[in-house]
Design a protein around this motif. Structure first.
Motif: not given
Length: 368
Positions: A158-159, A194-202, A254-259, A360-363
């Protein structure tokens, strides 16, 4: 004597009864909202709502209950608190909250047809992880969203997107307030993401930055330590843990970062200095970056040619609109390809939820 005793007992019984429960907030069909607070000894009470410069004044009745009704609000989720004689308090009868490490609020939702409204679609799962950070030297957590139908053994991994919270939020900010998981559920169900995994860290590489009595953003050394330690914890601790536990791609495309806000600055700092790890970078109302862009992003003009997307957005009523515009002008001066979006709105979640839905719709779409 017996009648007097019975009357006295009846009076005591009435006094022992708890006061009638009040309802607050009460959302009406016309999208107005009535707020109520029992504060018989208060002299002035008003409601302060996220995104509004002026408060809603309440009036007190003979029971000591303050109440008032707002104008019609657009469908959304709004944080609010009561100001009681100048002191902020939460709505004690409302279970819906907007958690925050420094300024928690109550919350009210005006129903509508927004991407963050729960719909009858397949839902993903939010997983909560804990670990000991040797980089920062504390115990911390992160959340992972897996999309509906996630298959840990699928041939095609998965991305993945790192999604970063803002100053004073915790690691749950994007799920508890931003509703990132609901937004992705709805977009994926509609075929818009796209179905993706999202990581939300401190997001705190230097937890002392949260000192409410200090102006941490005026301390360049503290800010740099915060960003550097966050970067190292994210890339050297969280990312390997996610790669081990989840079926995620190691392909940079297949990797993104946003905040958002501080997390927007972190996404730019980490993403634009690690283009071999992230090909998609997004920033919403970014704040707290060094004004020396040449030193912060050395050699970016050449490295940025490998980016799939650099997407930057800010609300026109946001106090950070000018620093963001200045950053965009710097990108233009370096001929760095980017997308700049100005929207209506201030420094609020009402803006950032929409930013996420758009990005998210563009990634991970074909940008070759």
């Amino acid at each position: 004597m017996r009648c007097s005793l019975l009357s006295l007992l009846a009076s005591f019984a009435l006094m022992a009864q708890p006061p009638a429960r009040i309802v607050s907030p009460e959302v009406h069909a016309d999208r107005t909202v009535t707020f109520r607070l029992r504060a018989p000894n208060a002299e002035k009470v008003e409601v302060r709502r996220e995104g509004l410069a002026t408060g809603l004044a309440l009036t007190k009745d003979e029971r000591g209950i303050w109440s008032g009704t707002s104008e019609a609000w657009e469908p959304d989720i709004y944080g609010y608190s009561f100001m009681v004689d100048g002191a902020g308090v939460m709505d004690s009868v409302n279970p819906m909250m907007k958690p925050n490490l420094l300024n928690p609020q109550s919350a009210v939702q005006i129903p509508g047809d927004n991407p963050w409204d729960v719909r009858d679609v397949p839902h993903g799962t939010v997983h909560h992880h804990f670990y000991r950070s040797t980089v920062v030297g504390d115990d911390r957590d992160f959340y992972v969203y897996t999309p509906p139908g996630y298959d840990g053994h699928a041939k095609k991994p998965y991305p993945m997107m790192f999604l970063l919270h803002g100053y004073s939020d915790d690691a749950s900010g994007w799920t508890s307030v931003g509703r990132a998981n609901i937004i992705l559920d709805n977009l994926i169900a509609a075929g818009k993401a796209k179905p993706m995994v999202i990581v939300m860290t401190l997001g705190y590489g230097a937890p002392e930055i949260l000192n409410p009595t200090a102006n941490s953003f005026r301390d360049p050394a503290l800010m740099k330590r915060n960003y550097d330690n966050f970067r190292d914890a994210a890339l050297k601790e969280v990312l390997p843990a996610v790669e081990k536990a989840y079926n995620v791609s190691k392909d940079r495309t297949q990797r993104a970062i946003a905040g958002l806000s501080m997390g927007g600055a972190e996404s730019l700092y980490v993403g634009l200095n690690n283009i071999d790890t992230f090909a998609w970078v997004g920033a919403f109302s970014a704040g707290g970056s060094s004004p020396d862009n040449d030193a912060t992003y050395p050699g970016l003009a050449e490295k940025a040619k490998k980016l799939k997307l650099l997407w930057i957005a800010c609300g026109t009523e946001d106090r950070l609109i000018e620093p963001n515009r200045q950053f965009v002008e710097w990108l233009k001066s370096k001929d760095i390809k980017h997308t700049w979006v100005e929207t209506s709105g201030a420094h609020t979640w009402m803006v950032w939820r929409r930013n996420l839905a758009t990005l998210a719709s563009m990634l991970f779409q074909d940008k070759s």
